[in-house]
Design a protein around this motif. Structure first.
Motif, PDB file in Angstrom:
ATOM      1  N   VAL A  91      43.835  -5.527  15.612  1.00 38.28           N
ATOM      2  CA  VAL A  91      44.025  -4.574  16.706  1.00 38.28           C
ATOM      3  C   VAL A  91      44.101  -3.152  16.156  1.00 38.28           C
ATOM      4  CG1 VAL A  91      45.674  -3.776  18.453  1.00 38.28           C
ATOM      5  CG2 VAL A  91      45.122  -6.214  18.285  1.00 38.28           C
ATOM      6  N   TRP A  92      44.865  -2.972  15.088  1.00 37.50           N
ATOM      7  CA  TRP A  92      44.992  -1.644  14.487  1.00 37.50           C
ATOM      8  C   TRP A  92      43.651  -1.141  13.962  1.00 37.50           C
ATOM      9  CZ3 TRP A  92      49.083   1.833  13.649  1.00 37.50           C
ATOM     10  CH2 TRP A  92      50.324   1.433  14.160  1.00 37.50           C
ATOM     11  N   LEU A  93      42.892  -2.023  13.308  1.00 42.97           N
ATOM     12  CA  LEU A  93      41.611  -1.616  12.735  1.00 42.97           C
ATOM     13  C   LEU A  93      40.626  -1.232  13.829  1.00 42.97           C
ATOM     14  CD1 LEU A  93      39.697  -1.261  10.361  1.00 42.97           C
ATOM     15  CD2 LEU A  93      39.172  -3.714  10.498  1.00 42.97           C
ATOM     16  N   ARG A  94      40.483  -2.083  14.849  1.00 39.86           N
ATOM     17  CA  ARG A  94      39.542  -1.797  15.935  1.00 39.86           C
ATOM     18  C   ARG A  94      39.961  -0.541  16.700  1.00 39.86           C
ATOM     19  NH1 ARG A  94      39.249  -7.212  19.273  1.00 39.86           N
ATOM     20  NH2 ARG A  94      37.516  -6.171  20.333  1.00 39.86           N
ATOM     21  N   TYR A  95      41.264  -0.421  16.937  1.00 36.69           N
ATOM     22  CA  TYR A  95      41.748   0.766  17.639  1.00 36.69           C
ATOM     23  C   TYR A  95      41.483   2.019  16.803  1.00 36.69           C
ATOM     24  CZ  TYR A  95      44.737   3.796  20.438  1.00 36.69           C
ATOM     25  OH  TYR A  95      45.194   4.810  21.251  1.00 36.69           O
ATOM     26  N   ALA A  96      41.775   1.955  15.519  1.00 32.39           N
ATOM     27  CA  ALA A  96      41.585   3.116  14.640  1.00 32.39           C
ATOM     28  C   ALA A  96      40.126   3.542  14.593  1.00 32.39           C
ATOM     29  CB  ALA A  96      42.098   2.803  13.237  1.00 32.39           C
ATOM     30  N   LEU A  97      39.209   2.581  14.620  1.00 31.37           N
ATOM     31  CA  LEU A  97      37.788   2.926  14.620  1.00 31.37           C
ATOM     32  C   LEU A  97      37.426   3.712  15.879  1.00 31.37           C
ATOM     33  CD1 LEU A  97      36.181  -0.395  13.274  1.00 31.37           C
ATOM     34  CD2 LEU A  97      36.354   1.811  12.086  1.00 31.37           C
ATOM     35  N   GLY A  98      37.875   3.211  17.029  1.00 29.41           N
ATOM     36  CA  GLY A  98      37.600   3.921  18.277  1.00 29.41           C
ATOM     37  C   GLY A  98      38.288   5.274  18.323  1.00 29.41           C
ATOM     38  N   TRP A  99      39.541   5.309  17.889  1.00 27.48           N
ATOM     39  CA  TRP A  99      40.313   6.554  17.919  1.00 27.48           C
ATOM     40  C   TRP A  99      39.676   7.607  17.016  1.00 27.48           C
ATOM     41  CZ3 TRP A  99      42.796   9.846  14.672  1.00 27.48           C
ATOM     42  CH2 TRP A  99      43.721  10.733  15.240  1.00 27.48           C
ATOM     43  N   THR A 100      39.263   7.211  15.830  1.00 28.67           N
ATOM     44  CA  THR A 100      38.642   8.152  14.893  1.00 28.67           C
ATOM     45  C   THR A 100      37.357   8.724  15.469  1.00 28.67           C
ATOM     46  OG1 THR A 100      39.592   6.963  13.001  1.00 28.67           O
ATOM     47  CG2 THR A 100      37.728   8.434  12.568  1.00 28.67           C
ATOM     48  N   GLY A 101      36.554   7.860  16.087  1.00 19.87           N
ATOM     49  CA  GLY A 101      35.327   8.349  16.693  1.00 19.87           C
ATOM     50  C   GLY A 101      35.581   9.315  17.832  1.00 19.87           C
ATOM     51  N   ALA A 102      36.593   9.008  18.648  1.00 14.52           N
ATOM     52  CA  ALA A 102      36.863   9.822  19.837  1.00 14.52           C
ATOM     53  C   ALA A 102      37.620  11.105  19.548  1.00 14.52           C
ATOM     54  CB  ALA A 102      37.648   8.986  20.858  1.00 14.52           C
ATOM     55  N   LEU A 103      38.604  11.038  18.662  1.00 13.58           N
ATOM     56  CA  LEU A 103      39.504  12.182  18.450  1.00 13.58           C
ATOM     57  C   LEU A 103      39.223  12.986  17.188  1.00 13.58           C
ATOM     58  CD1 LEU A 103      41.807  12.782  20.508  1.00 13.58           C
ATOM     59  CD2 LEU A 103      41.078  10.398  20.555  1.00 13.58           C
ATOM     60  N   VAL A 104      38.457  12.428  16.270  1.00 18.31           N
ATOM     61  CA  VAL A 104      38.196  13.132  15.011  1.00 18.31           C
ATOM     62  C   VAL A 104      36.714  13.481  14.861  1.00 18.31           C
ATOM     63  CG1 VAL A 104      38.400  13.045  12.496  1.00 18.31           C
ATOM     64  CG2 VAL A 104      40.140  11.940  13.925  1.00 18.31           C
ATOM     65  N   LEU A 105      35.860  12.465  14.866  1.00 20.40           N
ATOM     66  CA  LEU A 105      34.449  12.693  14.555  1.00 20.40           C
ATOM     67  C   LEU A 105      33.700  13.414  15.666  1.00 20.40           C
ATOM     68  CD1 LEU A 105      33.577   9.302  12.826  1.00 20.40           C
ATOM     69  CD2 LEU A 105      34.312  11.459  11.788  1.00 20.40           C
ATOM     70  N   ALA A 106      33.865  12.976  16.915  1.00 18.47           N
ATOM     71  CA  ALA A 106      33.120  13.599  18.013  1.00 18.47           C
ATOM     72  C   ALA A 106      33.488  15.072  18.208  1.00 18.47           C
ATOM     73  CB  ALA A 106      33.328  12.808  19.308  1.00 18.47           C
ATOM     74  N   PRO A 107      34.791  15.424  18.293  1.00 19.78           N
ATOM     75  CA  PRO A 107      35.128  16.850  18.427  1.00 19.78           C
ATOM     76  C   PRO A 107      34.649  17.680  17.239  1.00 19.78           C
ATOM     77  CG  PRO A 107      37.006  15.483  19.015  1.00 19.78           C
ATOM     78  CD  PRO A 107      35.986  14.577  18.389  1.00 19.78           C
ATOM     79  N   LEU A 158      37.319  19.787   5.785  1.00 21.89           N
ATOM     80  CA  LEU A 158      38.649  19.816   6.382  1.00 21.89           C
ATOM     81  C   LEU A 158      38.627  20.071   7.887  1.00 21.89           C
ATOM     82  CD1 LEU A 158      40.695  21.852   3.731  1.00 21.89           C
ATOM     83  CD2 LEU A 158      40.604  19.364   4.049  1.00 21.89           C
ATOM     84  N   LEU A 159      37.472  20.420   8.424  1.00 16.08           N
ATOM     85  CA  LEU A 159      37.388  20.762   9.843  1.00 16.08           C
ATOM     86  C   LEU A 159      37.923  19.667  10.762  1.00 16.08           C
ATOM     87  CD1 LEU A 159      36.525  22.598  12.161  1.00 16.08           C
ATOM     88  CD2 LEU A 159      34.221  21.648  11.974  1.00 16.08           C
ATOM     89  N   PRO A 160      37.574  18.387  10.562  1.00 17.02           N
ATOM     90  CA  PRO A 160      38.066  17.360  11.494  1.00 17.02           C
ATOM     91  C   PRO A 160      39.582  17.286  11.594  1.00 17.02           C
ATOM     92  CG  PRO A 160      36.266  16.506  10.175  1.00 17.02           C
ATOM     93  CD  PRO A 160      36.633  17.834   9.575  1.00 17.02           C
ATOM     94  N   VAL A 161      40.273  17.307  10.447  1.00 14.59           N
ATOM     95  CA  VAL A 161      41.736  17.170  10.485  1.00 14.59           C
ATOM     96  C   VAL A 161      42.405  18.466  10.953  1.00 14.59           C
ATOM     97  CG1 VAL A 161      41.847  15.324   8.795  1.00 14.59           C
ATOM     98  CG2 VAL A 161      41.892  17.697   8.005  1.00 14.59           C
ATOM     99  N   VAL A 162      41.818  19.613  10.620  1.00 18.27           N
ATOM    100  CA  VAL A 162      42.372  20.887  11.090  1.00 18.27           C
ATOM    101  C   VAL A 162      42.238  20.985  12.606  1.00 18.27           C
ATOM    102  CG1 VAL A 162      42.107  23.396  11.037  1.00 18.27           C
ATOM    103  CG2 VAL A 162      41.957  22.088   8.919  1.00 18.27           C
ATOM    104  N   LEU A 163      41.139  20.502  13.156  1.00 17.05           N
ATOM    105  CA  LEU A 163      40.930  20.530  14.598  1.00 17.05           C
ATOM    106  C   LEU A 163      41.958  19.645  15.306  1.00 17.05           C
ATOM    107  CD1 LEU A 163      39.027  21.762  16.724  1.00 17.05           C
ATOM    108  CD2 LEU A 163      37.650  19.678  16.564  1.00 17.05           C
ATOM    109  N   VAL A 164      42.224  18.469  14.750  1.00 16.89           N
ATOM    110  CA  VAL A 164      43.249  17.585  15.326  1.00 16.89           C
ATOM    111  C   VAL A 164      44.602  18.285  15.315  1.00 16.89           C
ATOM    112  CG1 VAL A 164      44.516  15.426  15.000  1.00 16.89           C
ATOM    113  CG2 VAL A 164      42.039  15.454  14.763  1.00 16.89           C
ATOM    114  N   ALA A 165      44.941  18.925  14.202  1.00 14.65           N
ATOM    115  CA  ALA A 165      46.221  19.640  14.110  1.00 14.65           C
ATOM    116  C   ALA A 165      46.283  20.789  15.107  1.00 14.65           C
ATOM    117  CB  ALA A 165      46.422  20.166  12.685  1.00 14.65           C
ATOM    118  N   ALA A 166      45.172  21.526  15.251  1.00 11.34           N
ATOM    119  CA  ALA A 166      45.148  22.669  16.164  1.00 11.34           C
ATOM    120  C   ALA A 166      45.344  22.244  17.615  1.00 11.34           C
ATOM    121  CB  ALA A 166      43.822  23.412  16.021  1.00 11.34           C
ATOM    122  N   TYR A 167      44.888  21.020  17.953  1.00  9.88           N
ATOM    123  CA  TYR A 167      45.031  20.517  19.321  1.00  9.88           C
ATOM    124  C   TYR A 167      46.330  19.738  19.531  1.00  9.88           C
ATOM    125  CZ  TYR A 167      40.102  21.539  20.413  1.00  9.88           C
ATOM    126  OH  TYR A 167      38.900  22.172  20.672  1.00  9.88           O
TER     127      TYR A 167
END
Length: 342
Positions: free
Chosen positions: A229-245, A265-274
């Protein structure tokens, strides 16, 4: 109207006003004509790429719900998608971001027909994992820009990141220990039994809630303890909240002749900024989130007249448009399915 109701209305009005004020301040800092001209320069290839990335990110968001619903029984991807859209719609519509999370079990039951015990567990696990992943990713982003941002911004981002981690840990801990409520429910039932005529029936009904907490705890533990569950969720979450933005922002910055360094560093900085979206300042973080993200990237060297339209486009496609889309499936919620389980 009670005093409490008046205060609630006043707070809601204040939150909307704060969001509008933040947006007004942000727009006052740039040349709107220049922003419009920049957007008009986008070529068809960039527009199509941004839209394709946005669709992929939306599907990844849907998958986060599918990942936690599917282990409790067969579910169609469309049902998971409707759940995400409706919950996001409620989150953006109301001042508190907890509103959609509280409504999630009812939405899940309406969309899938599952029992409230499972629906409550699924909604809780989704919330807990989301918050933990967001907090950890945002923490990496904050550490990456430590010393490059003004002290006030660092404190704000660190505070909101800490809240995500605390919220996630609390939800996961509470969800796996719901049976601790049984002692309290038993005492309440003992007091209820003293009520003349209806006391016995009322006490039985309250004690019956212990079965709910036990079943929901078992379901919660099964989901939260599953590596799959954690792995599948993390894959979806990473795509939606990190990679796509991040992909949207990179495409738009490139189209406007700007860049963020170092790009890795852009993906993680963007997550932090939001991350300030968690703070109950405005409905859905509107205004405050855009202003904070703009301040972060300007401090890191991105020109303000460029980052403003980039942030607005990213937030519109990634947050506000899906929230509006959630209005339609919300009209089809089957209210008859919301009756308590027999």
């Amino acid at each position: 109207m009670s005093g409490r109701s008046r205060r609630g209305i006043a707070v809601t009005i204040l939150q909307y006003a704060l969001g509008l004020a933040a947006l007004a301040w942000l727009l006052s800092q740039v040349d709107l004509g220049r922003v419009v001209d920049l957007l008009a320069t986008l070529d068809a290839t960039t527009v199509l790429a941004v839209l394709a990335v946005s669709v992929a990110g939306l599907l990844a968001r849907f998958y986060t719900w599918y990942a936690v619903i599917d282990p409790r029984g067969p579910v169609r991807f469309r049902e998971a998608a409707n759940t995400d859209l409706i919950v996001n719609f409620v989150n953006q519509l109301l001042p508190s971001r907890l509103s959609g999370r509280v409504a999630a079990p009812f939405v899940l039951r309406s969309e899938t027909g599952i029992a409230y015990t499972d629906a409550t567990a699924i909604a809780g696990v989704h919330t807990g994992i989301y918050a933990v992943l967001y907090g950890l990713t945002a923490a990496v982003g904050v550490l990456a820009v430590l010393g490059r941002l003004p002290f006030g911004l660092i404190v704000l981002l660190a505070g909101s990141t800490g809240l995500y981690l605390a919220a996630g840990a609390f939800v996961l801990l509470a969800g796996t220990n719901l049976e601790l409520l049984d002692v309290l429910l038993d005492r309440i039932a003992g007091l209820a039994a003293l009520v003349p005529r209806v006391g016995s029936a009322l006490a039985d009904r309250i004690r019956g809630l212990t079965e709910f907490t036990t079943d929901s705890t078992d379901a919660f533990r099964a989901l939260a303890a599953s590596p799959g569950v954690w792995l599948r969720y993390a894959l979806g979450w990473t795509g939606a909240l990190v990679l796509a933005p991040a992909a949207r922002v990179v495409l738009l910055l490139g189209a406007f002749g700007a860049a963020f360094e170092p790009a890795i560093l852009l993906p993680v900085v963007l997550v932090a900024a939001y991350s300030v979206t968690l703070l109950p300042l405005t409905p859905g973080g509107i205004g405050v989130t855009e202003a904070t993200a703009t301040a972060v990237f300007v401090a890191l060297g991105v020109p303000g007249e460029i980052i403003v339209p980039v942030v607005f486009v990213d937030r519109f496609l990634g947050t506000y448009l899906p929230a509006v889309a959630g209005w339609y499936p919300s009209l089809k919620i089957d209210t008859s399915s919301l009756a308590p389980d027999s």
